[in-house]
Design a protein around this motif. Structure first.
Motif, PDB file in Angstrom:
ATOM      1  N   PRO A 107      11.541   1.227   0.259  1.00 22.02           N
ATOM      2  CA  PRO A 107      11.110   1.269  -1.139  1.00 22.02           C
ATOM      3  C   PRO A 107      11.694   0.108  -1.938  1.00 22.02           C
ATOM      4  O   PRO A 107      12.800  -0.360  -1.655  1.00 22.02           O
ATOM      5  CB  PRO A 107      11.643   2.599  -1.653  1.00 22.02           C
ATOM      6  N   LEU A 108      10.912  -0.362  -2.892  1.00 20.74           N
ATOM      7  CA  LEU A 108      11.383  -1.420  -3.773  1.00 20.74           C
ATOM      8  C   LEU A 108      12.520  -0.904  -4.640  1.00 20.74           C
ATOM      9  O   LEU A 108      12.516   0.248  -5.065  1.00 20.74           O
ATOM     10  CB  LEU A 108      10.254  -1.914  -4.682  1.00 20.74           C
ATOM     11  N   LYS A 119       0.837  -1.212   0.000  1.00 14.88           N
ATOM     12  CA  LYS A 119       0.000   0.000   0.000  1.00 14.88           C
ATOM     13  C   LYS A 119       0.863   1.251   0.000  1.00 14.88           C
ATOM     14  O   LYS A 119       0.560   2.224  -0.705  1.00 14.88           O
ATOM     15  CB  LYS A 119      -0.947  -0.010   1.209  1.00 14.88           C
ATOM     16  N   ALA A 120       1.952   1.236   0.765  1.00 12.75           N
ATOM     17  CA  ALA A 120       2.857   2.386   0.786  1.00 12.75           C
ATOM     18  C   ALA A 120       3.469   2.604  -0.595  1.00 12.75           C
ATOM     19  O   ALA A 120       3.556   3.739  -1.067  1.00 12.75           O
ATOM     20  CB  ALA A 120       3.939   2.190   1.843  1.00 12.75           C
ATOM     21  N   GLU A 121       3.886   1.526  -1.260  1.00  9.16           N
ATOM     22  CA  GLU A 121       4.445   1.635  -2.618  1.00  9.16           C
ATOM     23  C   GLU A 121       3.412   2.191  -3.586  1.00  9.16           C
ATOM     24  O   GLU A 121       3.720   3.059  -4.403  1.00  9.16           O
ATOM     25  CB  GLU A 121       4.928   0.265  -3.118  1.00  9.16           C
ATOM     26  N   GLU A 122       2.172   1.679  -3.504  1.00  8.02           N
ATOM     27  CA  GLU A 122       1.114   2.160  -4.400  1.00  8.02           C
ATOM     28  C   GLU A 122       0.848   3.648  -4.177  1.00  8.02           C
ATOM     29  O   GLU A 122       0.653   4.405  -5.132  1.00  8.02           O
ATOM     30  CB  GLU A 122      -0.178   1.365  -4.163  1.00  8.02           C
ATOM     31  N   SER A 123       0.833   4.065  -2.916  1.00  7.93           N
ATOM     32  CA  SER A 123       0.590   5.469  -2.607  1.00  7.93           C
ATOM     33  C   SER A 123       1.710   6.356  -3.132  1.00  7.93           C
ATOM     34  O   SER A 123       1.457   7.409  -3.721  1.00  7.93           O
ATOM     35  CB  SER A 123       0.445   5.659  -1.092  1.00  7.93           C
ATOM     36  N   LEU A 124       2.948   5.909  -2.935  1.00  4.77           N
ATOM     37  CA  LEU A 124       4.087   6.688  -3.419  1.00  4.77           C
ATOM     38  C   LEU A 124       4.057   6.804  -4.942  1.00  4.77           C
ATOM     39  O   LEU A 124       4.277   7.879  -5.496  1.00  4.77           O
ATOM     40  CB  LEU A 124       5.401   6.063  -2.947  1.00  4.77           C
TER      41      LEU A 124
END
Length: 133
Positions: free
Chosen positions: A54-55, A15-20
């Motif tokens: 982060p990925l 969810k954090a990745e999607e938001s970023l």
């Protein structure tokens, strides 16, 4: 698990990745970034959440390849069948920042000995390794 500091709510890494990604997608592409820009500020807040990792570019490209092939039927026995399995064929594009790769370009990294592929993960594994990501 990342924690949103404004509410104390734990959110998933995904969810954090999607938001970023969504916040960065709202960027107007200005030549300079400043602390006065609310979009840059929001991206910085998400990226700076405690617990957020982060990925990497490699992980993002891997996920995009796997996602593009999620509806494919495996095993895939030939290069032509693999290209046909991508949603837009050879023009299917994965992109992270300035790094951009089409399925057609990725296909040039494969050899006949790589086939058959048994899953989208195995395709993504070989491509990101051969691309040197």
């Amino acid at each position: 698990m990342p924690t949103w500091s404004y509410t104390g709510k734990d959110v998933s890494q995904t969810k954090a990745e999607e938001s970023l990604k969504a916040i960065k997608g709202a960027c107007f592409g200005c030549e300079t970034h400043s602390a006065d820009c609310p979009i840059a500020k929001a991206a910085g807040e998400v990226a700076g959440m405690p617990g957020f990792v982060p990925l990497t570019v490699k992980e993002q490209i891997h996920a995009q390849i796997s996602g593009a092939l999620s509806g494919a039927s495996f095993p895939i026995d030939t290069p032509a069948a693999l290209i046909a399995a991508f949603p837009d064929g050879a023009d299917t594009t994965c992109q992270v920042g300035d790094l951009k790769m089409t399925a057609g370009e990725a296909g040039t990294l494969l050899t006949a000995a790589d086939f058959p592929f048994t899953s989208e993960k195995s395709v993504a594994d070989v491509i990101v390794e051969r691309a040197g990501l």
